[in-house]
Scaffold this motif. Structure first.
Motif, PDB file in Angstrom:
ATOM      1  N   LYS A 152       0.857  -1.197   0.000  1.00  0.00           N
ATOM      2  CA  LYS A 152       0.000   0.000   0.000  1.00  0.00           C
ATOM      3  C   LYS A 152       0.884   1.235   0.000  1.00  0.00           C
ATOM      4  O   LYS A 152       1.793   1.347   0.822  1.00  0.00           O
ATOM      5  CB  LYS A 152      -0.908  -0.029   1.233  1.00  0.00           C
ATOM      6  CG  LYS A 152      -1.746   1.223   1.427  1.00  0.00           C
ATOM      7  CD  LYS A 152      -2.911   0.977   2.374  1.00  0.00           C
ATOM      8  CE  LYS A 152      -3.451   2.254   2.938  1.00  0.00           C
ATOM      9  NZ  LYS A 152      -4.730   2.106   3.642  1.00  0.00           N
ATOM     10  N   ASP A 195      -4.354  -5.004  -3.836  1.00  0.00           N
ATOM     11  CA  ASP A 195      -5.569  -4.275  -3.481  1.00  0.00           C
ATOM     12  C   ASP A 195      -5.669  -3.143  -4.495  1.00  0.00           C
ATOM     13  O   ASP A 195      -4.741  -2.336  -4.624  1.00  0.00           O
ATOM     14  CB  ASP A 195      -5.443  -3.746  -2.041  1.00  0.00           C
ATOM     15  CG  ASP A 195      -6.686  -3.020  -1.571  1.00  0.00           C
ATOM     16  OD1 ASP A 195      -7.205  -2.179  -2.339  1.00  0.00           O
ATOM     17  OD2 ASP A 195      -7.128  -3.262  -0.435  1.00  0.00           O
ATOM     18  N   HIS A 224      -4.623   0.537  -3.669  1.00  0.00           N
ATOM     19  CA  HIS A 224      -3.369   0.814  -2.962  1.00  0.00           C
ATOM     20  C   HIS A 224      -2.243   1.333  -3.850  1.00  0.00           C
ATOM     21  O   HIS A 224      -1.070   1.144  -3.552  1.00  0.00           O
ATOM     22  CB  HIS A 224      -2.906  -0.439  -2.231  1.00  0.00           C
ATOM     23  CG  HIS A 224      -3.739  -0.739  -1.022  1.00  0.00           C
ATOM     24  ND1 HIS A 224      -3.382  -1.669  -0.081  1.00  0.00           N
ATOM     25  CD2 HIS A 224      -4.905  -0.207  -0.594  1.00  0.00           C
ATOM     26  CE1 HIS A 224      -4.300  -1.706   0.874  1.00  0.00           C
ATOM     27  NE2 HIS A 224      -5.240  -0.835   0.576  1.00  0.00           N
ATOM     28  N   ASP A 272      -6.842   5.242  -1.326  1.00  0.00           N
ATOM     29  CA  ASP A 272      -7.421   3.987  -0.838  1.00  0.00           C
ATOM     30  C   ASP A 272      -8.862   4.254  -0.397  1.00  0.00           C
ATOM     31  O   ASP A 272      -9.208   4.139   0.775  1.00  0.00           O
ATOM     32  CB  ASP A 272      -6.570   3.449   0.322  1.00  0.00           C
ATOM     33  CG  ASP A 272      -7.005   2.057   0.752  1.00  0.00           C
ATOM     34  OD1 ASP A 272      -7.619   1.358  -0.067  1.00  0.00           O
ATOM     35  OD2 ASP A 272      -6.712   1.680   1.897  1.00  0.00           O
ATOM     36  N   ASP A 285     -11.617   2.702  -1.008  1.00  0.00           N
ATOM     37  CA  ASP A 285     -12.457   1.545  -0.698  1.00  0.00           C
ATOM     38  C   ASP A 285     -13.886   1.685  -1.203  1.00  0.00           C
ATOM     39  O   ASP A 285     -14.850   1.293  -0.541  1.00  0.00           O
ATOM     40  CB  ASP A 285     -12.452   1.245   0.815  1.00  0.00           C
ATOM     41  CG  ASP A 285     -11.155   0.586   1.259  1.00  0.00           C
ATOM     42  OD1 ASP A 285     -10.527  -0.085   0.421  1.00  0.00           O
ATOM     43  OD2 ASP A 285     -10.782   0.741   2.433  1.00  0.00           O
ATOM     44  N   ASP A 331     -12.676  -5.811  -0.676  1.00  0.00           N
ATOM     45  CA  ASP A 331     -12.219  -5.031   0.481  1.00  0.00           C
ATOM     46  C   ASP A 331     -12.766  -3.626   0.281  1.00  0.00           C
ATOM     47  O   ASP A 331     -12.168  -2.817  -0.433  1.00  0.00           O
ATOM     48  CB  ASP A 331     -10.687  -5.031   0.568  1.00  0.00           C
ATOM     49  CG  ASP A 331     -10.195  -4.194   1.741  1.00  0.00           C
ATOM     50  OD1 ASP A 331     -11.042  -3.696   2.518  1.00  0.00           O
ATOM     51  OD2 ASP A 331      -8.968  -4.039   1.892  1.00  0.00           O
TER      52      ASP A 331
HETATM   53 MN    MN Z   1      -6.929  -0.523   1.930  1.00  0.00          MN
END
Ligand code: MN
Ligand code: RM4
Ligand code: MN
Length: 447
Positions: free
Chosen positions: A238, A271, A274, A306, A308, A343
């Motif tokens: 990340k 991810d 990230h 990030d 999300d 996520d």
């Molecule tokens: Mn994250």
């Protein structure tokens, strides 16, 4: 071999749901209103695809097999560092989170497993949790450790890091925690440990880059030594946050170096949120897999960092391009089967709705990627026909595969229109009554 999360095909086939959270009659009633339109849309799409020599039934079978794990931390309303605005009937413990996951899976039929975050989800009795989860037709995916936050009664603080901390007491504590997570995961039938650390620095000079990375490697090697033979360790990189100047595992390069140093069953987890803005994530996917180090994904979407956000909500073409690589890799490496997980943080939507919708968006990207005419693409690449190469991808991406997703759900006893069915079920309103708000719950911060 289908593209799906590791062993998920088996899980889908062997787990028979003993109990459902929603009455099946609710789903059947809404499906009944929608099935005639679906039949006709499906037939029309079948004919269109047949003209391209594509068998719709094969695509529907692949869509049915597709699985992605749910994040246990995504079932409650999320928030930012400014505030959290909870919804009604939120889950108050891991059992209620699992019940909500079962609803997501019952309607969407793409999410038969759950990824746990420890200690947020530590059960008092793992066997009871496993039994409860299996009765609802679910299993456990990768376990997540948490050394980015201090817990009550913890001996040492992670304020200045965990596995890369300058002092050994904190590192030892972080190693012990990860090993405890593995031990718990063994009892729950998990097959992977995901390690994301917040370690890094906020100021130039605060931390010696090389020494911090070396400490991280030493510690992760100790954790790896405690890993069962049939488990994978997934390292998540990340770029920033909570450390804002440097993070120890900041990009796929550091992640690859670490995974290579640590051992064969240590792989990288991507991810989607990230990376720096505009980074070519699909190329990272290709690079990591080419050298056997692509282990899994945290799917989400982002606009700035990030964030999300819900998968596919900002840049669905990027999601498709990631799956375009994944399908290509799968065609060349039969054993390739990374862990797929969502996520996300659901700050303004009902988390159940977001998770159903997001899983379907990822599944959609997968099905569209299956449509790419790979022979033609290779030919255009060979002859440097840039226009037709990109048009080949676009023609797969532009096709509306919604009837395939709907049919896959219908055939698996899910909902043709899962969001509408969920709303008609009244599940959230029932939860609001059954789950009175805990007055001590925090109104701020993440999760
Ligand atoms: Mn994250
Ligand atoms: C991090 C990272 C991890 C997740 C935590 C909650 O940014 O994405 O995967 O476990 O957030
Ligand atoms: Mn993540």
């Amino acid at each position: 071999m289908p593209l799906h999360s590791r062993d998920r095909e088996m899980v889908k086939m062997t787990i028979t749901t003993k109990e459902t959270v929603l009455e099946t009659s609710i789903i059947e009633a809404v499906n009944a209103k929608k099935s005639a339109a679906l039949e006709s849309d499906y037939q029309a799409l079948a004919e269109k695809l047949a003209r391209q020599d594509i068998d719709i039934e094969q695509l529907t079978a692949r869509a049915s097999e597709f699985c992605i794990a749910l994040p246990s931390w995504g079932l409650g309303t999320g928030g930012t560092r400014f505030a959290r605005f909870p919804g009604i009937g939120e889950p108050r413990n891991i059992f209620e989170k699992i019940a909500d996951c079962a609803v997501v899976n019952q309607l969407g039929q793409a999410t038969p497993s759950v990824s746990l975050h420890i200690p947020w989800d530590t059960p008092q009795d793992p066997r009871e949790l496993l039994q409860y989860t299996q009765n609802l037709g679910l299993s456990f995916d990768a376990m997540n450790s948490n050394t980015f936050q201090d817990q009550a009664k913890q001996a040492h603080s992670y304020k200045y890091g965990s596995l890369a901390h300058s002092q050994s007491a904190m590192r030892e504590q972080a190693i012990a925690h990860n090993i405890e997570v593995i031990e718990l995961g063994k009892k729950l039938g998990s097959k992977a440990l995901t390690v994301w650390v917040g370690d890094g620095s906020n100021f130039p000079g605060q931390q010696h880059f090389g020494n911090a990375f070396a400490r991280y490697l030493d510690c992760t090697k100790e954790i790896y030594a405690a890993l069962p033979n049939d488990w994978n360790m997934l390292l998540e990189h990340k770029i920033f946050e909570p450390a804002f100047y440097s993070t120890v595992i900041q990009d796929w390069g550091s992640s690859y170096l670490a995974a290579t140093e640590i051992g064969e069953r240590c792989q990288c987890l991507v991810d989607l949120g990230h990376h720096a803005p505009n980074v070519n994530i699909e190329m990272i996917v290709s690079r990591l897999s080419q050298f056997g180090k692509l282990g899994g994904f945290h799917f989400n979407d982002s606009k700035y960092g990030d964030d999300d956000l819900d998968s596919g909500s900002i840049n669905p073409y990027q999601l498709f391009l990631v799956f375009n690589e994944l399908v290509d890799i799968q065609n060349n490496q039969q054993s390739f089967s990374p862990f797929y997980m969502l996520d996300q943080s659901h700050n303004v939507t009902d988390p159940i709705e977001s998770l159903i919708y997001s899983a379907a968006e990822v599944q959609r990207a997968f099905v569209k990627a299956l449509l790419v005419d790979r022979g033609a693409l290779a030919n255009y690449q060979e002859h440097n026909d840039a226009m037709m190469a990109q048009a080949t991808l676009k023609s797969a991406y532009n096709l509306d595969v919604e009837p395939i997703l709907q049919m896959a759900r219908l055939r698996n006893a899910g909902a043709i229109d899962p969001i509408m069915t969920y709303r008609e079920s009244g599940y959230r309103e029932n939860c609001a009554k059954a789950r009175p708000v805990d007055a001590n719950r925090s109104g701020s911060g993440i999760v």
